[in-house]
Design an enzyme around this catalytic site. Sequence first.
Site, PDB file in Angstrom:
ATOM      1  N   GLN A   1      -4.067  -1.434   9.865  1.00  0.00           N
ATOM      2  CA  GLN A   1      -3.994  -2.769   9.272  1.00  0.00           C
ATOM      3  C   GLN A   1      -4.576  -3.807  10.234  1.00  0.00           C
ATOM      4  O   GLN A   1      -4.161  -3.899  11.389  1.00  0.00           O
ATOM      5  CB  GLN A   1      -2.529  -3.097   8.924  1.00  0.00           C
TER       6      GLN A   1
ATOM      7  N   LYS B   1       0.839  -1.204   0.000  1.00  0.00           N
ATOM      8  CA  LYS B   1       0.000   0.000   0.000  1.00  0.00           C
ATOM      9  C   LYS B   1       0.877   1.258   0.000  1.00  0.00           C
ATOM     10  O   LYS B   1       0.605   2.224  -0.722  1.00  0.00           O
ATOM     11  CB  LYS B   1      -0.935  -0.017   1.218  1.00  0.00           C
TER      12      LYS B   1
ATOM     13  N   ASP C   1     -10.428   3.349   4.423  1.00  0.00           N
ATOM     14  CA  ASP C   1     -10.814   1.946   4.284  1.00  0.00           C
ATOM     15  C   ASP C   1     -12.340   1.809   4.212  1.00  0.00           C
ATOM     16  O   ASP C   1     -12.857   0.774   3.803  1.00  0.00           O
ATOM     17  CB  ASP C   1     -10.314   1.139   5.497  1.00  0.00           C
TER      18      ASP C   1
END
Length: 293
Positions: free
Chosen positions: A97, A53, A120
């Site tokens: 994460q 990412k 997200d």
Amino acid sequence: MSAKIISGTEIARVVREELNERVAILARSAVLPGLATVMVGDDPASRLYVGMKNRAAAEAGIHSRQLTLPATADQDDLLETIAALNADDAIHGILVQLPLPRQMDASRVLLAIDPSKDVDGFHPTNLGRLATGDVDVLAPCTPKGVMEMLARSGVDPAGKRAVVVGRSNIVGKPMALLLLNANATISVAHRRTVDLGALTRTAEILVVAVGRPKTIVADMVKPGATVVDVGTNRVDDPSRERGYRVVGDVDFEAVSEVASAITPVPGGVGPMTIAMLLANTVESALRRARKRW
Ligand code: NAP
């Protein structure tokens, strides 16, 4: 029939080129989109994903900041880190994460992220907005990526019968909401669904997010359907150097003979997920900038 392959790799490449242009426009107004990735502990898979990412962000001209807390960190340490990022004007996207270590409550942690920086799309405020049909919301990256693949392949969900197999909060449920918001008629299947094949055979658009190879075989697919395979599974393959290969949830070869369009694994939804993370970060930066302009 041999289905058209919807290449996520190719679509993601185009999306990322377009994002480069948007980032360049922002740069002319001295706005540099910033993404913070937060990891707790040193799980190798998480490290790999976070690394990917951050590399993708750098390639897109997005400033990325990686923060790693020790595996022994407690929840308050993580909440403090998130509070600092929420207040940081250089950061437009915050990604924690998952999974988090046992001592942490992921839902409380996600709740602490400023919804306007929740790139997200997992914050309940954003999922709630999605459920109310708000089209401007930062939507979860994987289902958002699927919608982008459909749109760029000329598949309009409006009026179509769509079936989503899987009901997780990060893929299945938001996927169903996005399809509903795009005027599809939706059904959502899960482990307790009776006669899955009878349901999936009704689908003109079939999205599968289960995590089990060959969950969908050819006789479960309506001829001419568009099939999107979100699944990512490792299966043993001694012929490969790594000893495994990655497959989806759909029996790709057999289903390709029935469907009119299908996404491969790898090279399908995966690259789109990262592209949408970048798109959400740029969108968040743009919204903040507009408030100042
Ligand atoms: P998850 O949280 O484990 O959810 C799986 C869902 O599948 C559950 O709702 C489960 O039903 C349902 N399910 C399991 N077996 C089933 C069966 N036999 N029939 C019908 N439904 C069944 O998984 P997830 O996070 O949504 O991820 C799903 C897959 O997508 C995984 O392979 C994951 O690695 C992959 N994924 C890929 C990307 C990408 O970027 N390509 C991103 C995210 C996830 P119940 O709710 O009844 O248990």
